[in-house]
Design a protein around this motif. Structure first.
Motif, PDB file in Angstrom:
ATOM      1  N   SER A 114       3.425  90.466  89.570  1.00 13.47           N
ATOM      2  CA  SER A 114       5.312  89.426  90.957  1.00 13.47           C
ATOM      3  C   SER A 114       5.976  89.977  91.585  1.00 13.47           C
ATOM      4  O   SER A 114       6.296  90.076  92.678  1.00 13.47           O
ATOM      5  N   HIS A 115       6.484  91.561  91.112  1.00 16.89           N
ATOM      6  CA  HIS A 115       7.570  91.810  91.446  1.00 16.89           C
ATOM      7  C   HIS A 115       6.741  93.857  91.750  1.00 16.89           C
ATOM      8  O   HIS A 115       8.157  94.745  91.876  1.00 16.89           O
ATOM      9  N   GLY A 116       5.649  93.995  92.051  1.00 17.82           N
ATOM     10  CA  GLY A 116       5.421  95.028  91.976  1.00 17.82           C
ATOM     11  C   GLY A 116       5.086  94.945  93.624  1.00 17.82           C
ATOM     12  O   GLY A 116       5.787  94.482  94.545  1.00 17.82           O
ATOM     13  N   ARG A 134       3.491  77.351 103.523  1.00 19.58           N
ATOM     14  CA  ARG A 134       3.634  75.523 103.004  1.00 19.58           C
ATOM     15  C   ARG A 134       3.771  75.441 101.142  1.00 19.58           C
ATOM     16  O   ARG A 134       3.820  75.198 100.115  1.00 19.58           O
ATOM     17  N   ARG A 135       2.930  76.903 100.940  1.00 21.48           N
ATOM     18  CA  ARG A 135       3.429  77.226  99.269  1.00 21.48           C
ATOM     19  C   ARG A 135       4.024  77.089  98.596  1.00 21.48           C
ATOM     20  O   ARG A 135       5.071  76.702  97.527  1.00 21.48           O
ATOM     21  N   MET A 136       5.266  78.114  99.944  1.00 25.22           N
ATOM     22  CA  MET A 136       6.833  78.557  98.873  1.00 25.22           C
ATOM     23  C   MET A 136       7.743  76.709  99.151  1.00 25.22           C
ATOM     24  O   MET A 136       8.763  77.509  99.099  1.00 25.22           O
ATOM     25  N   GLU A 161      14.481  84.055  82.789  1.00 23.64           N
ATOM     26  CA  GLU A 161      14.670  84.723  84.038  1.00 23.64           C
ATOM     27  C   GLU A 161      14.865  84.035  85.602  1.00 23.64           C
ATOM     28  O   GLU A 161      15.102  82.091  85.198  1.00 23.64           O
ATOM     29  N   ARG A 162      15.206  84.791  86.053  1.00 18.04           N
ATOM     30  CA  ARG A 162      15.038  83.637  87.556  1.00 18.04           C
ATOM     31  C   ARG A 162      14.130  82.612  87.150  1.00 18.04           C
ATOM     32  O   ARG A 162      13.031  83.541  87.633  1.00 18.04           O
ATOM     33  N   SER A 163      13.793  81.844  87.617  1.00 20.44           N
ATOM     34  CA  SER A 163      12.638  81.156  87.820  1.00 20.44           C
ATOM     35  C   SER A 163      12.465  79.220  88.413  1.00 20.44           C
ATOM     36  O   SER A 163      13.402  79.541  89.515  1.00 20.44           O
TER      37      SER A 163
HETATM   38  C1  EPS Z   1       6.551  82.235  92.374  1.00 23.28           C
HETATM   39  C2  EPS Z   1       7.644  83.559  91.599  1.00 23.28           C
HETATM   40  C3  EPS Z   1       8.477  83.415  90.342  1.00 23.28           C
HETATM   41  C4  EPS Z   1       8.708  82.181  90.356  1.00 23.28           C
HETATM   42  C5  EPS Z   1       7.895  81.504  90.078  1.00 23.28           C
HETATM   43  C6  EPS Z   1       6.623  81.509  91.116  1.00 23.28           C
HETATM   44  O1  EPS Z   1       9.838  83.887  90.807  1.00 23.28           O
HETATM   45  P1  EPS Z   1      10.322  85.354  90.449  1.00 23.28           P
HETATM   46  O2  EPS Z   1       9.737  85.019  88.995  1.00 23.28           O
HETATM   47  O3  EPS Z   1      10.672  86.281  90.866  1.00 23.28           O
HETATM   48  O4  EPS Z   1      11.873  84.198  90.146  1.00 23.28           O
HETATM   49  O5  EPS Z   1       8.977  81.940  91.142  1.00 23.28           O
HETATM   50  O6  EPS Z   1       6.371  82.183  88.761  1.00 23.28           O
HETATM   51  C7  EPS Z   1       6.939  81.052  87.167  1.00 23.28           C
HETATM   52  C8  EPS Z   1       6.860  79.937  87.761  1.00 23.28           C
HETATM   53  C9  EPS Z   1       6.527  81.928  86.414  1.00 23.28           C
HETATM   54  O7  EPS Z   1       6.155  81.428  85.552  1.00 23.28           O
HETATM   55  O8  EPS Z   1       5.860  83.277  86.557  1.00 23.28           O
HETATM   56  C10 EPS Z   1       6.042  82.423  93.198  1.00 23.28           C
HETATM   57  O9  EPS Z   1       5.460  83.405  93.894  1.00 23.28           O
HETATM   58  O10 EPS Z   1       5.663  80.942  93.082  1.00 23.28           O
END
Ligand code: EPS
Length: 418
Positions: free
Chosen positions: A19-21, A48-50, A351-353
């Motif tokens: 995800s953060h790579g 659209r997914r965003m 975590e930010r989510s």
């Molecule tokens: C996501 C990116 C993630 C989360 C989400 C989906 O970004 P970050 O972890 O940096 O805030 O917004 O991930 C999750 C719901 C999860 O459980 O990990 C995306 O690109 O869809």
């Protein structure tokens, strides 16, 4: 080649990346040559997914776009694996945490030791023998679905060449159930994408948005249900003959592999289990209009409770699947857990989510449905090039169209002889 232990696929894909790579990557293998493919057709769905009310701050950082690294030349597929890359813009904030180089076992900033109930954190550290749950969550993150949407974008282009289009909409969010219009708008996505939560019911939309805002204030998260509809399919994709060729099984398995998806229904789904057969199955009819429709084999159905599948095979009616998504497991008011370093009771890591990703789920599910259907198309109509596949497809439709004629001639002949 058939893989005996898993669902065999001819159009296959693999995703990689954290995800953060630096980036997410995808390889799509099995696309015929000669399919027009441009990054812009994939980027639309990535965008659209965003979207969607309830997404977190990450979506303000990213601007997901695909780079095509292989398998395409002069805007056409070559029949070779299609390689795609989506860069993570957030990488610049994580370079030290997620660096590829370093000393194994080294403890880094942003370590995660208080596993979140519902996430892969705990089972992952136990199974993979890790000390830092970040080693797990980086891959378990639903960020991976961006790569799947890119792969699905490739599949959608192939399906589009055969007049198949796929859309989705949200049917419930945070317990608010939308009234679904009958018939559904066509094109479906044009209507659904106008809503901040991708629903077709404006009254439900307002209430869904209110619930998302309330959940945010309460440090909570919300789940929901989406419906995916694929139109323009020909009768006869998939097969009843073996478990791994049944399209309903292939769809359910693939859709349940989307993070947080806990249920899949086809057509009437669970509701059908509560009704007698007479109220479930769709009568078969034939009239002049139906006879002219070779895509459905010359037959018409009174309704489509089957959701476009009988015997694990497409009927030619719209394919209708519904998915249930559990609420996201990162809570800002965290649940009970155990700290993996001390063994003591603790509150789970925050975590930010997102508050909810249900509106995005529809877009992801469209991609997954597209990959399964494109695979079934390649299975039935094969070919190394799109032109060869088109010849096989049109040959099949012509045969379906003339089948009734042939049957009536045979019957007439049989009648004459008796
Ligand atoms: C996501 C990116 C993630 C989360 C989400 C989906 O970004 P970050 O972890 O940096 O805030 O917004 O991930 C999750 C719901 C999860 O459980 O990990 C995306 O690109 O869809």
């Amino acid at each position: 080649m058939q893989d005996q232990t898993s669902i065999a696929m001819r159009l296959r894909f693999h995703t990689a990346g954290e995800s953060h790579g630096q980036a997410l990557t995808v390889i799509v293998e099995g696309m015929p040559a000669g399919v027009p493919l441009h990054a812009t057709s994939i980027d639309r769905d990535l965008g659209r997914r965003m979207q969607g009310h309830g997404r977190g701050a990450r979506m303000k950082i990213e601007r997901d776009q695909v780079e095509i690294l292989g398998g395409v030349r002069t805007g056409e597929t070559l029949g070779s694996p299609v390689a795609l890359l989506i860069r993570n813009r957030d990488w610049t904030n994580w370079e030290d945490v997620m660096a590829v180089e370093g000393t194994p076992g080294e403890l880094r900033r942003r370590r995660v030791t208080r596993p979140r109930p519902g996430h892969a954190d705990l089972v992952g550290v136990l199974k993979y023998d890790r000390l830092d749950a970040r080693d797990i969550l980086e891959r378990a993150s639903a960020r991976e679905t961006a790569a799947r949407v890119a792969a699905g974008g490739v599949a959608k282009v192939l399906l589009g060449s055969f007049g198949v289009n796929i859309g989705s909409h949200v049917v419930s969010l945070g317990g608010v159930v939308a009234t679904v219009p009958d018939p559904l708008p066509d094109p479906l996505n044009e209507a659904a994408d106008r809503s901040a939560v991708r629903t077709l019911d404006p009254a439900a939309e307002a209430e869904m948005i209110r619930r998302i805002d309330d959940a945010k204030a309460a440090g909570d998260t919300l789940g929901g249900e989406v419906e995916v509809v694929a139109r323009g399919l020909v009768v006869g994709l998939g097969s009843h003959v073996s478990w791994d060729r049944r399209l309903d099984g292939r769809l359910a398995g693939s859709l349940c592999s989307i993070p947080a998806v806990k249920g899949v229904e086809i057509g009437l789904g669970f509701d059908g289990a509560r009704r007698p057969g007479s109220e479930v199955h769709d009568g078969i009819h034939r009239d002049a209009a139906a006879a002219a429709d070779d895509r459905r084999g010359g037959f018409r159905r009174a309704r489509n409770h089957a959701g476009g599948l009988e015997g694990g095979t497409t009927t030619g009616e719209p394919l209708i699947v519904r998915l249930a998504m559990k609420p996201i497991s990162t809570l800002m008011r965290p649940l009970d857990t155990v700290d993996l370093t001390t063994g003591k009771a603790a509150k789970a890591q925050s975590e930010r989510s997102d508050i909810t990703a249900v509106p995005a789920l529809g877009v992801i599910a469209e991609a997954v449905v597209a990959l399964v259907l494109a695979d079934a198309m390649v299975e039935k109509f094969g070919g190394d090039s799109l032109a060869e596949m088109q010849r096989n497809y049109h040959g099949y439709r012509t045969a379906l169209g003339s089948r009734w004629e042939a049957l009536s001639t045979d019957r007439a002949l049989a009648g004459e002889q008796s």
